[in-house]
Design an enzyme around this catalytic site. Sequence first.
Site, PDB file in Angstrom:
ATOM      1  CB  SER A  11       6.800 -66.443 -67.717  1.00  0.00           C
ATOM      2  OG  SER A  11       5.602 -67.172 -68.264  1.00  0.00           O
ATOM      3  CB  ALA A  78      -2.619 -67.474 -69.808  1.00  0.00           C
ATOM      4  CD  GLU A  79       2.987 -67.689 -66.299  1.00  0.00           C
ATOM      5  OE1 GLU A  79       3.888 -67.382 -66.588  1.00  0.00           O
ATOM      6  OE2 GLU A  79       2.767 -68.325 -65.087  1.00  0.00           O
ATOM      7  CG  LEU A  80       4.076 -65.189 -74.598  1.00  0.00           C
ATOM      8  CD1 LEU A  80       5.272 -64.625 -73.918  1.00  0.00           C
ATOM      9  CD2 LEU A  80       4.376 -66.244 -75.333  1.00  0.00           C
ATOM     10  CG  LEU A  83       4.855 -61.121 -69.665  1.00  0.00           C
ATOM     11  CD1 LEU A  83       5.861 -62.274 -69.921  1.00  0.00           C
ATOM     12  CD2 LEU A  83       5.509 -59.958 -68.726  1.00  0.00           C
TER      13      LEU A  83
END
Length: 541
Positions: A11, A78-80, A83
Amino acid sequence: MARLKYDVFISHATEDKVAFAEPLAIALRRWGLKVWFDKFSLKVGDSLRASIERGLSRSRYGVVIYSPHFLAKNWTKAELDGLFLREMDGKKVVILPIWHDITSTEMKKALPIQAGKKALKSSEGVESVARSLVEVIRPKLLKLEVKKGLAYEATDSFIDIARAQHPGYDFIVHSGDSDAPIKPGTLARVTNNSHRIDIRISNPALVREPPKLKLAFEGEGAKKAAELYRTGKPQSWKAGECRYLSGNIPFMPPSLEGGVLMAAGPGSSRAPLKHVRLEIGSSDPVVFPLMEMRPTRAGVEEAEATIGHKNSPLAISLVLSLIGSRGVDCNLATSLLGHSFSQCEKAIKAIDGLRKGDVLRIIDIETEKVFMEGPCLLENLSEEPFPTDLKSLVSLAAQIERHFSIRLDFPESVTENDSETLAILDCLLNERLYGSNLNAKATIEKAEEERGAAQRPLVAGEPVCIFQEPTNYPGYFALFGKQIPAPNWGLYTEKCVSEGKAECLLAFDQAMPGDEFRVELNAQTPTFVRWKHSLKFVTPS
């Protein structure tokens, strides 16, 4: 549950891709990891959101590259979040943080929980960061690397000790690959199931005594020994085919159990290279002025040598009979690609000559001594090796080289433009017929007075010469990627008449100077391609 396809998901912010994220992804892939990285994993037409969610759900680890650019993005957050959720749910994905151009203060202010985690820093360098990640993600890869390093160190240590104990010898150690061919210069090869030692003499002056080997051969092994003695061809013996009695070649085993013994012909690898001239044919021979002749093996009854040169498309392998008058077996090989067409033409002529039984003559350049002279028995050329159209192409291109004093190399492919250019140059250089006739519709501007009078026969239907130049001719031909400067040229028809001459003439007479009108032209004689400067009289078109 989706199968985990990737080892790691990276990411990052777009601004950090070139400087750090992409080099890191490449480094991890070199280690053998399966990496989800947008440049590698997104295809044309993929939904970005769906692809990222799929990558997140099928990755074991998530590498997050924290930077000022990353913290400023909504999408990276949003990716984080994705995760974080997987990590909190007890899924396999674990976040591995990397700080890139960001301080501890900035991290604590933006993400205080993540700031407390131990993180790698991009300032340590891409390779160092990649190695640290591999240590966590797939530590077995590091162990394998260590084992390889130890194996190489052990090999180097063995070679150093062997060279010190056996002056003048050299040793090449391979793991596996025991079926590889014996390279020229190899005296013997000792193998077992996992390693191979090629034994060579690197400096004969340092060898204490000439290499000797005494073996007892049995069954098929005796036949192989006889073949080695007769021809010098490399042979191999396995357990049960021979027994080692005595000798002074290093590392020769007393038994072949679990291994193979291989040997080459006597002296073939140490025979010196000679520079020779190759001549094929008695009258007006095809001559290759500088070739290299290298003996490749020697036996009691026959020997073999190769003749070739990096600048020649032709290579010859000769098997010479050392007893009787059986003649010379000859294998030919050609590699036209990258050689000039003149050299290719010469090679084709030479092969044609040998196929017809022409004499092959090999002459030492330094002494002018003739090594060999006589016809050859071609082993691999019972049929025509070159199609007629290939021969025609090579012959024409070689002629173009000579006419324009230019080098053209044989290309990987011939384009349509190349074919058209070759056809035109063939007509120009060899005065070949271009077409049966030339029919054209022309727009003519009526000229002033005297020049206008010169136009009148054309529109009146009287036979006239027509020379039609190509539109926007740049002054050169483009052929096989090269530009060949050449004068103007065009299509030439000796007799051409206009159609509907009465109407055409009336329109011409009524037109004022500067007016345009159309005229249809039909050729009465064949059409040729001609250089403009070669024509004395040309009717304006």
